[in-house]
Design an enzyme around this catalytic site. Structure first.
Site: not given
Lengths: 482, 478
Positions: B77, B176, B152
């Site tokens: 990420k 997330s 997210s």
């Protein structure tokens, strides 16, 4: 004209001391002063994305040592908070500080006043990280920022408003400086900023119990300037009160060039720093044993040494004061007297030849080439009458400094400095002199007693200065009597 | 053609010489190239991955021992620092910024010979539930490209879902990792707070953030966890607790005690089909001899508000360092005074949702509001911790939905942040109390979208959480 005697001064001091840890409060960067800008800056110091603080245990120890030396209560459960504000020299946009939960609470520092010792109460001592430095004059267009200092461990020592004069403030900061140097937690160098002081000053009519509106004066970069700033500011405030003008709460800066202060910031709207517990640092518990161990490891402080030097070693208050000015000096003295009981002589050597050498060579005692044992050995030589103090402190001392590893006695012998004090070697010289000066002997015996110095001088001359004058004198008197 | 099912099977293929790392890297690069419209990747480290694969192939050929993640194609990420690689948190304020150091998790992945194939799109600064708040644009859900992938860590989820990497790392501050795993039909694990070092993870809310793992199956996730977890001198909030062997084979046929919150399963916001599916599973588990009991939990409605007060407070401070002084975006206006410089830089650099949360956080920490918001939310957090602890005194696991609905359509909730926040109702609890939680892809909705079961365990009980997860996944297959 203002009648200043109507008023009294109330001062509280905040002293920031940069801790002499090997590395910064939350990372491994060096804290050395004077490095090229931005060379001691890891990603942690620069607050790069994703970095976290890493607690420096030494800093905790140093803060606690100061607390113990100041009789503070040590908080067992500790955590840090974030003080949020924007400034270019603050890499993370917040300062990590123990502002809300100090590691040391209460306590006091005893200062010397003409009336004797007086305790200045402390509010607290807490740890925090230093900011970087904004440099405004390096570039005509821009402000430059040096982050070398950012993240350096500080303790902030905050007094209660207990200080009542500029002189007391001077004595207080001197005492703090001495304490941090004795504890070896800060070099106490105000010029380089390792020790910084802000003063909260207010004045009020004598007898008034409420505190007046305070003004905070910053940028006090020497102990003398602390005193000067308070003197100036107190007068300014009294003049305002006397004219019936209001005192505005504000931050002022001291200008050392002309001894005045000037306003830098109004403080009517208190800043909102939005303190909250620093989530990136785990809270830590201090164990009783850990604190006890630090307590046991504290050095004997100057106040106690002064007491000991007068009571145990019969030194004058003045000598004791000068000897304990620096811990290293006092330690050196104490090393000498481990090897000799002649305390007075040890003190004389320290305050005489040793200190002059340090002054002439601009060195600290750490840079003195001789071991304390050597000074003790020289004292032994003079005590035994092998050397006079003057020969020892001039000829022998300078030879010894050039050959610090040699034994003083050996040097004295090699350089023929040892006094002859044995009768068998002096007697023949005396006999020869008395024979040579037979007429003077007759005159002496008739009453010209002053001639004794002539005989002594002649014997000394014959011995090339090595005959012990005391022994020579005694022998001569005995011979001339017969 | 290469066919991936698990790291173990891939390693077996490598050992048998059926495939090389180079072939595998090229296979994945091909898949990434053919799915760029999903927008999962921000940058693909193609040349590096090929070079690394060659090196690993040579190493194997020379008979040298292999690391535990030898040749495992891994995505990161865009909030995890990898030295000399772009790190931007999908934000304009860090666009073009390259990290000067690597996160502890990255160091550990590399030490076990993982191949990092690229960095993955996400909501800006990990703030969002749809991956629509990214300066690089939205990520598409590969199960239905009209749906959001969740957030997210949307890019990390889609990369695994669409087979663009074998495993990926995300971060989970309030769901997330679990929520996008739920939306995309894969496994998403958020470990205990303090199990994995956060050093090198861009902070959203420090006391909530935890690196999480996406995978296709439990053994993959367990192996990655075993590699990246554990004490780290650069993160004082990481536990020194001894790590269990997460890859240990599960004890089969073990009976567990499951708790569920009736309030959670009957919550008005919950899609009835999800509720029904989980209730049915509970019955099935009971039938198999497990204990599954309802537990009273009256704090449910306080969870989301407490979460947003505390996380935005921390975020408002964590994001202060992005000020244009030292790195990242700086306003082009050279005339700006200092305050204006900050205002312009940050107004230009941050997106709408991030600004909203910075302002919320600044507000709840402000004098006069601090006690009403921040202090009270802290109290709620403490109550939740106590309550959860009490539940785990009597139960091994808590089960609940991961999300009240399946993946939303794009734009569905962008105009109603409160509705968006409330959708976090089932995930934020694990972050508030710091316990491990996992989303398991057990269900399929009649609308065609996958959804998951969330299982929570007591702090540092990752091993039993992974073991029960394996059991639940296996039962689902059979």
């Amino acid at each position: 004209m203002t009648d200043y005697s109507k008023y009294e001064i109330v001062v509280g001091l905040e002293v920031h001391a940069q801790l002499q840890t090997n590395s910064k409060l939350f990372c491994g960067d060096s804290i050395a002063f004077g490095a090229e800008p931005n060379t001691h800056v890891s990603p942690i110091t620069l607050g790069h994305p994703g970095t976290l603080p890493k607690m420096n245990r030494k800093a905790i120890e140093y803060a606690i040592k100061m607390g113990l030396a100041c009789h503070c209560e040590i908080e067992r459960y500790n955590y840090f908070a974030r003080k949020n504000y924007f400034y270019p020299d603050l890499p993370k946009g917040y300062q990590v500080s123990q502002h809300t939960t100090p590691v040391c609470k209460g306590g006091y520092v005893t200062i010397d006043t003409p009336e004797g010792g007086r305790n200045i109460r402390l509010n607290r001592i807490h740890m925090e990280e230093d900011a970087g430095k904004s440099i405004h004059d390096a570039d005509p267009e821009n402000t430059c920022v040096d982050y070398n200092r950012a993240g350096t461990a500080l303790i902030e020592i905050v007094t209660e408003p207990d200080i009542t004069s500029a002189e007391e403030a001077f004595a207080y900061v001197s005492e703090i400086r001495k304490l941090v140097r004795y504890l070896e937690i800060c070099d106490g160098n105000m010029e380089e900023g390792s020790l910084r002081c802000d003063a909260n000053i207010s004045v009020r009519l004598k007898g008034e119990s409420r505190l007046g509106t305070k003004v905070e004066v910053k940028n006090l970069n020497s102990i003398r300037n602390v005193k000067r700033a308070i003197e100036f500011e107190a007068k300014r405030l009294m003049d305002l009160l006397d004219k019936g003008e209001p005192v505005i709460q504000q931050t002022r800066s001291f200008d050392a060039n002309n001894g005045t202060t000037f306003a830098t910031r109004e403080k009517e709207d208190a800043d909102d720093y939005r303190y909250f517990p620093e989530p990136d640092l785990a809270p830590f518990h201090l164990q009783d044993e850990f604190i006890e161990r630090l307590k046991q490891g504290l050095p004997v402080l100057h106040k106690e040494r002064i007491k000991n030097y007068s009571s145990q070693y019969q030194l004058s208050a003045y000598d004791a004061g000068v000897l304990t000015e620096e811990k290293a000096l006092a330690d050196f003295f104490e090393k000498i007297i481990e090897h000799t009981k002649n305390y007075k002589a040890a003190a004389n050597w320290m305050l005489g030849p040793v200190k002059s050498w340090l002054n002439e060579n601009n060195k600290e005692i750490g840079g003195f080439p001789l071991q304390p044992e050597k000074i003790a050995a020289v004292i032994k030589l003079t005590d035994e009458g092998k050397l006079s103090f003057s020969v020892a402190s001039t000829k022998l001392f300078s030879s010894l400094l050039n050959q610090p590893s040699k034994e003083p006695l050996q040097i004295a012998e090699e350089e023929n400095l040892v006094q002859q004090s044995d009768v068998s070697s002096i007697e023949p010289l005396i006999d020869a002199v008395l024979e040579k000066l037979a007429d003077k002997v007759t005159a002496y015996k008739k009453g010209k007693k002053g001639l004794i110095s002539l005989f002594v001088g002649e014997v000394m001359k014959q011995s090339k200065g090595k005959a012990d004058p005391k022994v020579t004198n005694e022998l001569l008197l005995k011979k001339l009597k017969s | 053609m290469f066919d991936y099912s698990s790291i173990e099977q891939y390693h077996a293929q490598l050992q048998e010489g059926k495939v090389t790392c180079l072939q595998v890297v090229e296979y994945y690069l091909g898949k990434i190239r053919s799915t760029t419209h999903l927008n999962a990747f921000i940058e693909v480290y193609a040349d590096e991955a090929i070079a690394k694969a060659r090196q690993l192939d040579e190493q194997r050929a020379a008979g040298k021992p292999s690391g535990r993640l030898h040749g495992v194609i891994t995505g990161l990420k865009d909030v995890i620092a990898y030295k000399d690689h772009q790190l931007s948190a999908s934000s304009g304020i860090l666009k073009g910024f390259s990290s000067i150091y690597s996160a502890t998790v990255v160091e550990r992945l590399l030490a076990e010979e993982a191949i990092i194939i690229g960095n993955l799109n996400c909501d800006e600064f990990a703030m969002g539930s749809t991956n629509e708040n990214s300066v690089y644009g939205k990520v598409l859900n590969a199960a239905d490209e009209t749906k959001v992938p969740g957030g997210s860590s949307g890019g990390s989820a889609v990369a695994v879902q669409a087979g663009l990497c074998m495993v990926s790392l995300g971060s989970d501050t309030g769901g997330s990792v679990r929520q996008p795993a739920d939306f995309c039909g894969i496994v998403g694990l958020k470990p205990t707070y303090g199990r994995i070092s956060r050093y090198g993870l861009i902070a959203y809310a420090s006391s909530f953030d935890q690196v999480g793992i996406f995978g296709n199956n439990i053994p993959d996730v367990a192996l990655v966890l075993e590699v990246i977890a554990g004490a780290d001198e650069f993160d004082s909030t990481v536990s020194h607790k001894k790590m269990e062997a997460y890859t240990a084979p599960p004890a089969t046929g073990k009976k567990f005690r499951f708790a569920y919150f009736e309030e959670a399963l009957n919550h008005p916001s919950l899609d009835p089909e999800i509720s029904t599916a989980i209730k049915a599973l509970a019955e099935k588990l009971t039938g198999e001899g497990h204990e599954v009991k309802p537990v009273q939990f009256d704090l449910l409605d306080y969870i989301v508000p407490a979460y947003y007060v505390l996380t935005t407070a921390e975020a408002s401070s964590n994001l202060s360092r992005f000020d244009g002084v030292k790195f990242g975006h700086r306003t082009a206006n050279k005339e700006a005074e200092l305050t204006q410089f900050y205002e312009l830089t940050r107004s230009e650099g941050f997106g709408k949702e991030v600004k909203r949360r910075i302002m919320l956080g600044t507000f709840v920490l402000s004098a006069g509001y601090y006690d009403a918001y921040f202090t009270r939310a802290q109290k709620v957090r403490q109550l939740l911790c106590d309550k959860t602890k009490a539940v785990f005194n009597n139960y091994d696991f808590i089960i609940m939905p991961t999300s009240p609905t399946t993946a939303f359509s794009f734009g569905e909730k962008m105009d109603d942040p409160i509705a968006m926040y409330l959708a976090d109702i089932y995930t934020v609890m694990a972050n508030l109390v710091g316990v491990p939680a996992i989303s398991l892809p057990l269900f399929k909705h009649s609308n065609g979208m996958p959804f998951g079961l969330q299982v929570m365990a007591d702090r540092f009980r990752e091993l039993s959480l992974l073991q029960v997860s394996a059991q639940l996944m296996d039962a689902d297959k059979s």
